[in-house]
Design a protein around this motif. Structure first.
Motif, PDB file in Angstrom:
ATOM      1  N   MET A   1       0.854  -1.207   0.000  1.00 34.14           N
ATOM      2  CA  MET A   1       0.000   0.000   0.000  1.00 34.14           C
ATOM      3  C   MET A   1       0.875   1.236   0.000  1.00 34.14           C
ATOM      4  SD  MET A   1      -2.917   1.063   2.753  1.00 34.14           S
ATOM      5  CE  MET A   1      -3.724   2.631   2.656  1.00 34.14           C
ATOM      6  N   ASN A   2       0.592   2.173  -0.857  1.00 26.03           N
ATOM      7  CA  ASN A   2       1.395   3.379  -0.956  1.00 26.03           C
ATOM      8  C   ASN A   2       1.172   4.280   0.247  1.00 26.03           C
ATOM      9  OD1 ASN A   2       2.524   2.661  -3.378  1.00 26.03           O
ATOM     10  ND2 ASN A   2       0.986   3.744  -4.605  1.00 26.03           N
ATOM     11  N   SER A   3       2.244   4.937   0.672  1.00 27.61           N
ATOM     12  CA  SER A   3       2.172   5.888   1.772  1.00 27.61           C
ATOM     13  C   SER A   3       1.321   7.083   1.366  1.00 27.61           C
ATOM     14  CB  SER A   3       3.586   6.346   2.144  1.00 27.61           C
ATOM     15  OG  SER A   3       3.530   7.537   2.898  1.00 27.61           O
ATOM     16  N   PRO A   4       0.477   7.619   2.296  1.00 27.02           N
ATOM     17  CA  PRO A   4      -0.327   8.816   1.982  1.00 27.02           C
ATOM     18  C   PRO A   4       0.545  10.008   1.588  1.00 27.02           C
ATOM     19  CG  PRO A   4      -1.113   7.772   3.999  1.00 27.02           C
ATOM     20  CD  PRO A   4       0.173   7.084   3.629  1.00 27.02           C
ATOM     21  N   VAL A   5       1.724  10.107   2.208  1.00 28.95           N
ATOM     22  CA  VAL A   5       2.620  11.217   1.892  1.00 28.95           C
ATOM     23  C   VAL A   5       3.110  11.103   0.453  1.00 28.95           C
ATOM     24  CG1 VAL A   5       4.812  12.331   2.449  1.00 28.95           C
ATOM     25  CG2 VAL A   5       3.328  11.532   4.286  1.00 28.95           C
ATOM     26  N   LYS A   6       3.424   9.858   0.033  1.00 29.57           N
ATOM     27  CA  LYS A   6       3.873   9.650  -1.348  1.00 29.57           C
ATOM     28  C   LYS A   6       2.775  10.059  -2.333  1.00 29.57           C
ATOM     29  CE  LYS A   6       6.861   5.669  -0.262  1.00 29.57           C
ATOM     30  NZ  LYS A   6       7.088   4.229  -0.522  1.00 29.57           N
ATOM     31  N   GLU A   7       1.537   9.620  -2.049  1.00 33.72           N
ATOM     32  CA  GLU A   7       0.429   9.945  -2.931  1.00 33.72           C
ATOM     33  C   GLU A   7       0.189  11.455  -2.981  1.00 33.72           C
ATOM     34  OE1 GLU A   7      -1.269   7.944  -4.939  1.00 33.72           O
ATOM     35  OE2 GLU A   7       0.134   6.378  -4.328  1.00 33.72           O
ATOM     36  N   GLN A  30       6.906  24.028  -3.599  1.00 31.07           N
ATOM     37  CA  GLN A  30       5.592  23.378  -3.574  1.00 31.07           C
ATOM     38  C   GLN A  30       5.402  22.527  -2.319  1.00 31.07           C
ATOM     39  OE1 GLN A  30       4.183  21.929  -7.610  1.00 31.07           O
ATOM     40  NE2 GLN A  30       6.250  22.603  -8.143  1.00 31.07           N
ATOM     41  N   ILE A  31       6.472  21.929  -1.835  1.00 29.45           N
ATOM     42  CA  ILE A  31       6.379  21.179  -0.575  1.00 29.45           C
ATOM     43  C   ILE A  31       6.140  22.141   0.591  1.00 29.45           C
ATOM     44  CG2 ILE A  31       7.682  19.742   1.048  1.00 29.45           C
ATOM     45  CD1 ILE A  31       9.006  18.397  -1.353  1.00 29.45           C
ATOM     46  N   ILE A  32       6.819  23.279   0.556  1.00 26.89           N
ATOM     47  CA  ILE A  32       6.596  24.307   1.589  1.00 26.89           C
ATOM     48  C   ILE A  32       5.143  24.756   1.572  1.00 26.89           C
ATOM     49  CG2 ILE A  32       7.125  26.699   2.239  1.00 26.89           C
ATOM     50  CD1 ILE A  32       9.999  26.174   1.254  1.00 26.89           C
ATOM     51  N   ASN A  33       4.612  24.953   0.369  1.00 26.16           N
ATOM     52  CA  ASN A  33       3.219  25.373   0.243  1.00 26.16           C
ATOM     53  C   ASN A  33       2.283  24.324   0.839  1.00 26.16           C
ATOM     54  OD1 ASN A  33       0.548  25.417  -1.644  1.00 26.16           O
ATOM     55  ND2 ASN A  33       1.370  27.486  -1.379  1.00 26.16           N
ATOM     56  N   ALA A  34       2.605  23.047   0.631  1.00 25.69           N
ATOM     57  CA  ALA A  34       1.777  21.962   1.179  1.00 25.69           C
ATOM     58  C   ALA A  34       1.833  21.956   2.703  1.00 25.69           C
ATOM     59  CB  ALA A  34       2.253  20.623   0.618  1.00 25.69           C
ATOM     60  N   ILE A  35       3.011  22.269   3.255  1.00 25.82           N
ATOM     61  CA  ILE A  35       3.145  22.346   4.716  1.00 25.82           C
ATOM     62  C   ILE A  35       2.345  23.523   5.251  1.00 25.82           C
ATOM     63  CG2 ILE A  35       4.768  22.685   6.622  1.00 25.82           C
ATOM     64  CD1 ILE A  35       6.920  21.335   4.883  1.00 25.82           C
ATOM     65  N   GLN A  36       2.451  24.663   4.587  1.00 25.05           N
ATOM     66  CA  GLN A  36       1.741  25.863   5.029  1.00 25.05           C
ATOM     67  C   GLN A  36       0.232  25.665   5.033  1.00 25.05           C
ATOM     68  OE1 GLN A  36       3.491  28.600   2.186  1.00 25.05           O
ATOM     69  NE2 GLN A  36       4.550  29.697   3.831  1.00 25.05           N
ATOM     70  N   ARG A  37      -0.256  24.917   4.076  1.00 25.65           N
ATOM     71  CA  ARG A  37      -1.703  24.705   3.958  1.00 25.65           C
ATOM     72  C   ARG A  37      -2.202  23.542   4.822  1.00 25.65           C
ATOM     73  NH1 ARG A  37      -4.263  27.216  -0.365  1.00 25.65           N
ATOM     74  NH2 ARG A  37      -2.902  28.562  -1.576  1.00 25.65           N
ATOM     75  N   GLY A  38      -1.299  22.895   5.540  1.00 23.97           N
ATOM     76  CA  GLY A  38      -1.714  21.838   6.452  1.00 23.97           C
ATOM     77  C   GLY A  38      -1.832  20.467   5.831  1.00 23.97           C
ATOM     78  N   TYR A  39      -1.458  20.315   4.568  1.00 21.80           N
ATOM     79  CA  TYR A  39      -1.512  19.005   3.927  1.00 21.80           C
ATOM     80  C   TYR A  39      -0.453  18.061   4.490  1.00 21.80           C
ATOM     81  CZ  TYR A  39      -4.393  21.444   0.473  1.00 21.80           C
ATOM     82  OH  TYR A  39      -5.371  22.172  -0.141  1.00 21.80           O
ATOM     83  N   LEU A  40       0.673  18.617   4.873  1.00 25.20           N
ATOM     84  CA  LEU A  40       1.741  17.833   5.499  1.00 25.20           C
ATOM     85  C   LEU A  40       1.878  18.309   6.939  1.00 25.20           C
ATOM     86  CD1 LEU A  40       4.417  17.795   2.635  1.00 25.20           C
ATOM     87  CD2 LEU A  40       3.012  15.874   3.412  1.00 25.20           C
ATOM     88  N   ALA A  41       1.481  17.456   7.889  1.00 20.27           N
ATOM     89  CA  ALA A  41       1.480  17.852   9.299  1.00 20.27           C
ATOM     90  C   ALA A  41       2.881  17.790   9.888  1.00 20.27           C
ATOM     91  CB  ALA A  41       0.545  16.937  10.078  1.00 20.27           C
ATOM     92  N   LYS A  42       3.039  18.524  10.993  1.00 26.24           N
ATOM     93  CA  LYS A  42       4.318  18.510  11.700  1.00 26.24           C
ATOM     94  C   LYS A  42       4.637  17.087  12.158  1.00 26.24           C
ATOM     95  CE  LYS A  42       6.734  20.682  15.571  1.00 26.24           C
ATOM     96  NZ  LYS A  42       6.634  21.668  16.675  1.00 26.24           N
ATOM     97  N   GLY A  43       5.859  16.660  11.916  1.00 19.74           N
ATOM     98  CA  GLY A  43       6.284  15.321  12.286  1.00 19.74           C
ATOM     99  C   GLY A  43       6.132  14.302  11.186  1.00 19.74           C
ATOM    100  N   SER A  44       5.438  14.660  10.090  1.00 23.41           N
ATOM    101  CA  SER A  44       5.279  13.713   8.981  1.00 23.41           C
ATOM    102  C   SER A  44       6.639  13.346   8.404  1.00 23.41           C
ATOM    103  CB  SER A  44       4.411  14.326   7.884  1.00 23.41           C
ATOM    104  OG  SER A  44       3.112  14.607   8.358  1.00 23.41           O
ATOM    105  N   LYS A  45       6.798  12.082   8.099  1.00 20.28           N
ATOM    106  CA  LYS A  45       8.061  11.616   7.519  1.00 20.28           C
ATOM    107  C   LYS A  45       7.950  11.654   5.999  1.00 20.28           C
ATOM    108  CE  LYS A  45      11.369   7.785   7.526  1.00 20.28           C
ATOM    109  NZ  LYS A  45      11.686   6.427   8.033  1.00 20.28           N
ATOM    110  N   LEU A  46       8.886  12.339   5.395  1.00 19.45           N
ATOM    111  CA  LEU A  46       8.908  12.426   3.932  1.00 19.45           C
ATOM    112  C   LEU A  46       9.628  11.234   3.342  1.00 19.45           C
ATOM    113  CD1 LEU A  46       9.747  16.232   3.451  1.00 19.45           C
ATOM    114  CD2 LEU A  46       7.508  15.121   3.439  1.00 19.45           C
ATOM    115  N   PRO A  47       9.332  10.900   2.088  1.00 24.59           N
ATOM    116  CA  PRO A  47      10.014   9.764   1.443  1.00 24.59           C
ATOM    117  C   PRO A  47      11.522   9.987   1.389  1.00 24.59           C
ATOM    118  CG  PRO A  47       8.143  10.532   0.142  1.00 24.59           C
ATOM    119  CD  PRO A  47       8.365  11.543   1.212  1.00 24.59           C
TER     120      PRO A  47
END
Length: 499
Positions: A1-7, A30-47
């Protein structure tokens, strides 16, 4: 199953390999923008970098650069042998999210109107017109295509490598004597007949900044400022913003009518007279030698300052340019404004003010408020170009080109507008003054011109009961373009007359 962060990264991140901006910067933003908008939460592990390179189909070194960029800005924490984890540098963001407010709402709109009062100024309202026309006539700007791009890159790189540059950045006060000011003084002394030292000059970012500083130091609300009858809209706005009361003085074939000033105004009633002695704006006529002496004497007798704006001294084609009026000033009545580097790209032009010591000291103090940092790289480069004679060579080389263009536009105007307009070919400058023999609506002419893909801004159109004229800037057009523009202007004129 693919990681939600990857998707999520697959969905949100895109890039353009043909863009000037580096690919790793595009992705990082674009990753910064995703963090700012709350799509990537604090502590999320990136690929990991290998996985990220597979997801985005990029080189692994690019993936490493992306994470390094994010880490350098504080958006992620790279932990050895564990991975890359999202951080949120701005705690206020966390508070907004915790309060229950939707994160996206903070970015959906920005207020159109301020919630507080502020001073509005009609004087500073934009005079710029918007157009998509292919051809544009301006008021006399240089051709940026003549800028020596390849040479300039070498000069700029050489200036950046000077070891002394870093030390200069750390100086927190204005140097009493700088290399650039010394070189600029030497250049003006040789080319314009001055006898000045660095204590008589201050350099600014532009001629407009120079005039703004002068007006702030010189003018109090309701002070009387005299300008030429038609005058320059930009300088008028600067004077008005300082609170000046502007009155106009007639201009004839000998320039500003000094006798008119003497006969219509009284001693100590005038704060300053603004004049383009070398070439009047917009009419291009030169202030005669006799009137220069009269104006200097009248300034002493009446107690007013003279602001001599010599904006296009370097563009002299026939004979020698008349030396600035300021070079004959022995009583400290003239404030001289000029430009250097007009053969270079506009961001490397520099304005300057020449005046007596005490006035320059105050101008330096005011400049510290507006532009304390200055541009040391620009000054370093211009110093070397002056020292090596490159500024002078560029000026002479470009003057030949501009003279040819002046002759070209004079020829085509005579060919297409004979009997319709009258003009006097100027001895220099990058604009020509066109007067229509019979009055027409210049606004309607501009409207007809736009239909033919030619734009005439309102600021070059001069029309009143006695004037119907255009200040036609030709410097930015080559000979082929000049003929095209004149043909289009004639077509617009014909359409106007026949409508």
């Amino acid at each position: 199953m693919n990681s939600p962060v990857k998707e999520l990264i697959k969905q949100l991140v895109s890039f353009d390999k043909s863009s000037i901006q580096p690919l790793y910067i595009q992705v990082a933003q674009q990753i910064i923008n995703a963090i700012q908008r709350g799509y990537l939460a604090k502590g999320s592990k990136l690929p990991g970098t290998r996985v990220l390179s597979d997801i985005l189909n990029i080189h692994r070194n690019t993936s490493v650069a992306i994470y390094d960029e994010l880490a350098s800005q504080g958006w992620v924490n790279i932990v050895a042998n564990k991975g890359t984890f999202v951080l949120i540098p701005d705690e206020n963001f966390s508070k907004i999210k915790a309060s229950g407010q939707k994160v996206n709402e903070a970015y959906d709109y920005y207020p159109e109107d301020s919630g507080f009062p502020f001073q509005q100024s009609f004087n500073l309202a934009s005079t710029e017109d918007k157009t998509i026309s292919k051809y544009i006539i301006n008021d006399g700007k240089p051709d940026l295509r003549l800028h020596p791009t390849h040479q300039f890159s070498r000069w700029y790189a050489a200036a950046m490598k000077r070891k002394s540059l870093i030390n200069k950045w750390n100086i927190t006060h204005i140097e009493s004597v700088s290399v650039f000011k010394t070189q600029l003084c030497n250049y003006l002394n040789v080319t314009r007949g001055f006898k000045i030292s660095s204590k008589n000059i201050v350099n600014t970012r532009s001629a407009e900044m120079s005039l703004y500083i002068v007006s702030q130091l010189l003018i109090q609300p309701q002070d009387l400022v005299l300008v030429g009858q038609l005058s320059n809209y930009a300088s008028n706005m600067i004077f008005q913003q300082a609170g000046a009361m502007i009155k106009t003085v007639p201009v004839d074939d000998d320039g500003l009518d000094v006798d008119y000033i003497k006969n219509h105004f009284t001693k100590n009633s005038i704060r300053c007279v603004y004049v383009n002695a070398n070439r009047d704006y917009p009419t291009t006529v030169r202030l005669s030698a006799k009137r220069r002496l009269q104006l200097l004497q009248l300034a002493k007798d009446f107690g007013f300052a003279i602001i001599e704006d010599d904006f296009d001294y370097d563009f002299q084609f026939d004979g020698s340019a008349m030396l600035p009026m300021a070079t004959a000033d022995t009583r400290g009545m003239v404030i001289y404004l000029g430009k250097l580097g007009q053969s270079l790209f506009p961001s490397f032009h520099t304005g300057f003010i020449v005046a007596p010591d005490n006035f320059i000291n105050e101008a330096k103090n005011y400049l510290q408020l507006l532009d304390k940092q200055g541009d040391l790289i620009q000054e370093q480069m211009l110093s070397e170009l002056i020292s090596e004679g490159e500024i002078y060579r560029l000026k002479k080389k470009n003057s030949i080109t501009y003279k040819r263009r002046r002759d070209c536009i004079s020829h085509f105007l005579d060919q297409y507008f004979r009997g319709i307009i009258k003009l006097k070919v100027p001895s220099g400058g990058l604009a020509i003054w066109i007067q229509f023999e019979e009055s027409i609506s210049l606004i309607r002419l501009a409207q007809e011109a736009v239909k033919l893909d030619l734009f005439l801004p309102k600021t070059i159109l001069y029309q009143d009961k006695t004037t119907c004229a255009i200040r036609f800037g030709f410097g930015h057009l080559n000979e082929t373009e000049i003929e095209i523009v004149i043909k289009k202007l004639k077509g617009a004129y014909n359409n106007l007359i026949n409508s």
